[in-house]
Scaffold this active site. Structure first.
Site, PDB file in Angstrom:
ATOM      1  N   THR A  51       0.756  -1.310  -0.001  1.00  0.00           N
ATOM      2  CA  THR A  51      -0.105  -0.065  -0.208  1.00  0.00           C
ATOM      3  C   THR A  51       0.941   1.085  -0.063  1.00  0.00           C
ATOM      4  OG1 THR A  51      -1.720  -1.110   1.144  1.00  0.00           O
ATOM      5  CG2 THR A  51      -1.705   1.257   1.429  1.00  0.00           C
ATOM      6  N   ARG A 104     -12.383  -8.977  -1.775  1.00  0.00           N
ATOM      7  CA  ARG A 104     -11.403  -8.925  -0.460  1.00  0.00           C
ATOM      8  C   ARG A 104     -11.260  -7.555  -0.215  1.00  0.00           C
ATOM      9  NH1 ARG A 104      -6.027  -7.080   0.357  1.00  0.00           N
ATOM     10  NH2 ARG A 104      -5.184  -8.209   2.359  1.00  0.00           N
ATOM     11  N   ILE A 105     -11.166  -7.035   1.127  1.00  0.00           N
ATOM     12  CA  ILE A 105     -10.871  -5.679   1.474  1.00  0.00           C
ATOM     13  C   ILE A 105      -9.736  -5.791   2.295  1.00  0.00           C
ATOM     14  CG2 ILE A 105     -11.512  -3.532   2.364  1.00  0.00           C
ATOM     15  CD1 ILE A 105     -12.706  -3.954  -0.383  1.00  0.00           C
ATOM     16  N   LEU A 127       0.477  -7.256   5.163  1.00  0.00           N
ATOM     17  CA  LEU A 127      -0.528  -8.263   5.237  1.00  0.00           C
ATOM     18  C   LEU A 127      -1.589  -7.476   5.866  1.00  0.00           C
ATOM     19  CD1 LEU A 127      -1.575 -11.029   4.129  1.00  0.00           C
ATOM     20  CD2 LEU A 127      -0.562 -12.091   6.197  1.00  0.00           C
TER      21      LEU A 127
END
Length: 317
Positions: A153, A181-182, A206
């Site tokens: 990210t 999926r979030i 993760l």
């Protein structure tokens, strides 16, 4: 107005965007504008395979994007999850932060909101990303490799000359993730948190594990007690890592960067991790962080490391 400002961001990919944001912050630009601009530049660069255009797709070869924005003055938050076919999800998230209700939209709802508010619709799947997906599918089938990879990210915390702070995140999430999926990136307290009276933090790694400890919020709360950002980051991250190892038997890769309202900064990681920081005392600088005995060691990125990075992200598929 004071003479302190700053911006800190996850990963080397943020460097060019941070450089642009610094020019704005030095010229009395707002923290919100600075972090949004910087994240947009990452989103638009096709060779960054974990964010925006060029982001790696889910198991169905669809690019689903997550992003968030937070205003440290008002604590207003906007977020999108599972967004498809729209550029610059960070800007959509910032627009949502200005709404009184319905601040976090996902999937078709987020896309409808983007359409009604005039955001640009475009195919976010690049030929390069599709080739990488095809290679991974083949490797999973033939070699039994795990499909999951690439969850880097881009997250930023900004402080402007007026004491305003803001946070922003953006990601394409886990490579070959299940549709819908979030991760932690658009979740307040996990992927990001900022309060202009205290400071802010943003995490990467993760998401399934970062969410188990609300890592960004924990860092900000430690800073609220007067703890220096570096110590706050180390304490929160390594305590969470140990807790996951004890309760869950394992802990995934996690990193966090933070900055307080004075422009002081910190970083913690349980893997090798690059980040970018600039403030009133420091021009935009790329660092490499590594864990050492429940603390984080930081060193300047070497020319060799930087050259290898450029070769790696541009290498043919």
């Amino acid at each position: 107005m004071n003479d302190k400002w700053g911006i800190i961001a996850t990963w080397r990919m943020a460097y060019e965007g941070v450089g642009q944001a610094v020019q704005s912050l030095k010229n009395k630009g707002s923290a919100g504008d600075g972090v949004e601009l910087a994240v947009r530049l990452v989103e638009d660069f096709p060779f960054y395979k974990s964010v925006g255009y060029g982001g790696l797709p889910n198991e169905q070869c669809e690019v689903e994007l997550d992003a968030a924005f937070m205003d440290g003055n008002t604590l207003a938050i906007g977020a999108v999850g599972g967004l498809m076919d729209y550029k610059n999800p960070v800007s959509i998230a910032r627009k949502l932060s200005q709404e009184r209700y319905n601040n976090f939209l996902v999937g078709a709802g987020a896309e409808k909101y983007a359409h009604h508010n005039g955001f640009e619709r475009t195919n976010m799947l690049t030929t390069r990303a599709k080739k990488l997906w095809e290679k991974r599918v083949k490797a999973v089938q033939e070699k039994g490799l795990s499909p999951y990879d690439g969850h880097d990210t881009v997250g930023m915390i900004g402080l402007d000359l007026f004491g305003n702070m803001a946070a922003a995140t953006s990601t394409s999430g886990l490579f070959m993730k299940k549709k819908g999926r979030i991760g932690d990136s658009p979740l307040s307290g996990s992927g990001f948190y900022v309060d202009s009276d205290i400071g802010g933090a943003t995490a990467t790694g993760l998401g399934e594990d970062i969410m188990k400890g609300c890592l960004s919020y924990e860092v900000v709360q430690l800073m609220s007690k007067g703890i220096h950002p570096q110590k706050a980051a180390d304490q929160a991250l390594f305590q969470l890592t140990e807790k996951l190892q004890r309760k869950y038997s394992k802990a995934g890769a996690m990193s966090v960067v933070c900055m307080n309202s004075e422009g002081e900064w910190g970083v913690a990681t349980n893997v090798e991790f690059s980040f970018v920081v600039a403030n009133h005392d420091l021009e935009p600088t790329i660092y490499i962080a590594n864990p050492r005995n429940k603390m984080t060691e930081v060193e300047l990125a070497s020319e060799e490391w930087l050259n290898n990075y450029q070769k790696r992200i541009h290498q043919p598929v």
